[in-house]
Write a protein that holds these residues in place. Structure first.
Motif, PDB file in Angstrom:
ATOM      1  N   LEU A  94      -6.378   6.646  -4.382  1.00  0.00           N
ATOM      2  CA  LEU A  94      -6.058   5.218  -4.386  1.00  0.00           C
ATOM      3  C   LEU A  94      -6.156   4.625  -2.985  1.00  0.00           C
ATOM      4  CD1 LEU A  94      -3.025   5.017  -6.846  1.00  0.00           C
ATOM      5  CD2 LEU A  94      -5.322   4.118  -7.193  1.00  0.00           C
ATOM      6  N   CYS A  95      -5.692   5.373  -1.986  1.00  0.00           N
ATOM      7  CA  CYS A  95      -5.808   4.899  -0.599  1.00  0.00           C
ATOM      8  C   CYS A  95      -7.272   4.748  -0.199  1.00  0.00           C
ATOM      9  CB  CYS A  95      -5.086   5.853   0.351  1.00  0.00           C
ATOM     10  SG  CYS A  95      -3.299   5.797   0.194  1.00  0.00           S
ATOM     11  N   LEU A  96      -8.104   5.697  -0.604  1.00  0.00           N
ATOM     12  CA  LEU A  96      -9.531   5.609  -0.312  1.00  0.00           C
ATOM     13  C   LEU A  96     -10.154   4.399  -1.001  1.00  0.00           C
ATOM     14  CD1 LEU A  96     -12.123   6.846   0.895  1.00  0.00           C
ATOM     15  CD2 LEU A  96     -12.336   8.164  -1.220  1.00  0.00           C
ATOM     16  N   ALA A  97      -9.777   4.163  -2.253  1.00  0.00           N
ATOM     17  CA  ALA A  97     -10.313   3.012  -2.979  1.00  0.00           C
ATOM     18  C   ALA A  97      -9.909   1.699  -2.309  1.00  0.00           C
ATOM     19  CB  ALA A  97      -9.829   3.045  -4.434  1.00  0.00           C
ATOM     20  N   MET A  98      -8.649   1.606  -1.843  1.00  0.00           N
ATOM     21  CA  MET A  98      -8.212   0.382  -1.161  1.00  0.00           C
ATOM     22  C   MET A  98      -8.946   0.210   0.167  1.00  0.00           C
ATOM     23  SD  MET A  98      -4.130  -0.038  -1.937  1.00  0.00           S
ATOM     24  CE  MET A  98      -3.624   1.581  -1.398  1.00  0.00           C
TER      25      MET A  98
ATOM     26  N   SER B 131      -1.971  17.327  -7.815  1.00  0.00           N
ATOM     27  CA  SER B 131      -2.549  16.230  -8.608  1.00  0.00           C
ATOM     28  C   SER B 131      -2.052  14.882  -8.110  1.00  0.00           C
ATOM     29  CB  SER B 131      -2.181  16.391 -10.087  1.00  0.00           C
ATOM     30  OG  SER B 131      -2.720  17.576 -10.601  1.00  0.00           O
ATOM     31  N   GLY B 132      -0.779  14.803  -7.764  1.00  0.00           N
ATOM     32  CA  GLY B 132      -0.237  13.553  -7.235  1.00  0.00           C
ATOM     33  C   GLY B 132      -0.865  13.187  -5.900  1.00  0.00           C
ATOM     34  N   TYR B 133      -1.062  14.190  -5.042  1.00  0.00           N
ATOM     35  CA  TYR B 133      -1.690  13.925  -3.744  1.00  0.00           C
ATOM     36  C   TYR B 133      -3.132  13.478  -3.923  1.00  0.00           C
ATOM     37  CZ  TYR B 133       2.169  15.612  -0.946  1.00  0.00           C
ATOM     38  OH  TYR B 133       3.379  15.749  -0.339  1.00  0.00           O
ATOM     39  N   ARG B 134      -3.842  14.098  -4.839  1.00  0.00           N
ATOM     40  CA  ARG B 134      -5.232  13.691  -5.079  1.00  0.00           C
ATOM     41  C   ARG B 134      -5.300  12.249  -5.560  1.00  0.00           C
ATOM     42  NH1 ARG B 134      -7.443  19.140  -7.947  1.00  0.00           N
ATOM     43  NH2 ARG B 134      -7.757  20.312  -6.030  1.00  0.00           N
ATOM     44  N   LEU B 135      -4.430  11.891  -6.489  1.00  0.00           N
ATOM     45  CA  LEU B 135      -4.411  10.514  -6.988  1.00  0.00           C
ATOM     46  C   LEU B 135      -3.997   9.547  -5.889  1.00  0.00           C
ATOM     47  CD1 LEU B 135      -4.688   8.524  -9.319  1.00  0.00           C
ATOM     48  CD2 LEU B 135      -2.306   9.000  -9.886  1.00  0.00           C
TER      49      LEU B 135
ATOM     50  N   GLY C 293       0.810  -1.213   0.000  1.00  0.00           N
ATOM     51  CA  GLY C 293       0.000   0.000   0.000  1.00  0.00           C
ATOM     52  C   GLY C 293       0.843   1.262   0.000  1.00  0.00           C
ATOM     53  N   ALA C 294       1.918   1.273   0.781  1.00  0.00           N
ATOM     54  CA  ALA C 294       2.792   2.441   0.816  1.00  0.00           C
ATOM     55  C   ALA C 294       3.489   2.647  -0.529  1.00  0.00           C
ATOM     56  CB  ALA C 294       3.824   2.283   1.927  1.00  0.00           C
ATOM     57  N   THR C 295       3.831   1.553  -1.192  1.00  0.00           N
ATOM     58  CA  THR C 295       4.464   1.663  -2.509  1.00  0.00           C
ATOM     59  C   THR C 295       3.506   2.246  -3.531  1.00  0.00           C
ATOM     60  OG1 THR C 295       5.863  -0.231  -1.997  1.00  0.00           O
ATOM     61  CG2 THR C 295       5.629   0.354  -4.313  1.00  0.00           C
TER      62      THR C 295
ATOM     63  N   ALA D 282       4.059   5.834  -5.302  1.00  0.00           N
ATOM     64  CA  ALA D 282       4.155   5.928  -6.759  1.00  0.00           C
ATOM     65  C   ALA D 282       3.124   6.908  -7.309  1.00  0.00           C
ATOM     66  CB  ALA D 282       3.962   4.552  -7.382  1.00  0.00           C
ATOM     67  N   ALA D 283       1.947   6.926  -6.714  1.00  0.00           N
ATOM     68  CA  ALA D 283       0.922   7.865  -7.170  1.00  0.00           C
ATOM     69  C   ALA D 283       1.301   9.297  -6.814  1.00  0.00           C
ATOM     70  CB  ALA D 283      -0.420   7.505  -6.557  1.00  0.00           C
ATOM     71  N   LEU D 284       1.882   9.483  -5.614  1.00  0.00           N
ATOM     72  CA  LEU D 284       2.274  10.828  -5.208  1.00  0.00           C
ATOM     73  C   LEU D 284       3.419  11.375  -6.051  1.00  0.00           C
ATOM     74  CD1 LEU D 284       2.100  10.528  -1.327  1.00  0.00           C
ATOM     75  CD2 LEU D 284       0.566  11.814  -2.804  1.00  0.00           C
ATOM     76  N   ASP D 285       4.310  10.495  -6.482  1.00  0.00           N
ATOM     77  CA  ASP D 285       5.466  10.915  -7.273  1.00  0.00           C
ATOM     78  C   ASP D 285       5.278  10.506  -8.735  1.00  0.00           C
ATOM     79  OD1 ASP D 285       8.001  12.103  -7.573  1.00  0.00           O
ATOM     80  OD2 ASP D 285       8.932  10.118  -7.566  1.00  0.00           O
TER      81      ASP D 285
END
Length: 86
Positions: free
Chosen positions: A62-66, A54-58, A37-39, A43-46
Motif C-alpha cells: 500500500l505504501c508503494l502504491a501511494m 502477510s501484513g507487512y507485505r500488504l 498514510g501512517a494509519t 491498519a494493513a500491518l495489523d
C-alpha cells in the motif's frame, strides 16, 4: 526529499502578506497526509493475518502504491518559474 522544494514553490507563488498563511497550510496538509498514510499502513500491518509477513507485505504494498500515485501526479503538474532573476 520534496519538502524544501514544495515550500519554495508555495512561497514563490504567494503574495508577501499571505506567505505565512500559505506555508502554514502546506505544513498542515503535509501533517494530515502523514497521519493518513501512517494509519493506512498500520491498519494493513495489523490486519488480523495469521502470520505477520502477510501484513507487512500488504502494508508495504500500500505504501508503494501511494508513492507511485504521488509520482504519477507529480508528472502531470505544470512547471512553474520560481524566480525570474534580477
Amino acid at each position: 526529499m520534496l519538502q524544501p522544494t514544495t515550500i519554495l514553490a508555495v512561497q514563490a507563488l504567494t503574495d508577501l502578506p499571505e506567505i505565512g498563511i500559505a506555508t502554514g497550510m502546506l505544513l498542515l496538509l503535509r501533517a494530515i497526509g502523514g497521519v493518513f498514510g501512517a494509519t493506512l499502513a498500520g491498519a494493513a500491518l495489523d490486519g488480523g493475518f495469521a502470520d505477520p509477513v502477510s501484513g507487512y507485505r500488504l502494508g508495504f504494498g500500500l505504501c508503494l502504491a501511494m508513492a507511485l500515485g504521488g509520482l504519477a501526479l507529480s508528472w502531470r503538474m505544470r512547471e512553474i518559474t520560481l524566480h525570474n532573476g534580477p
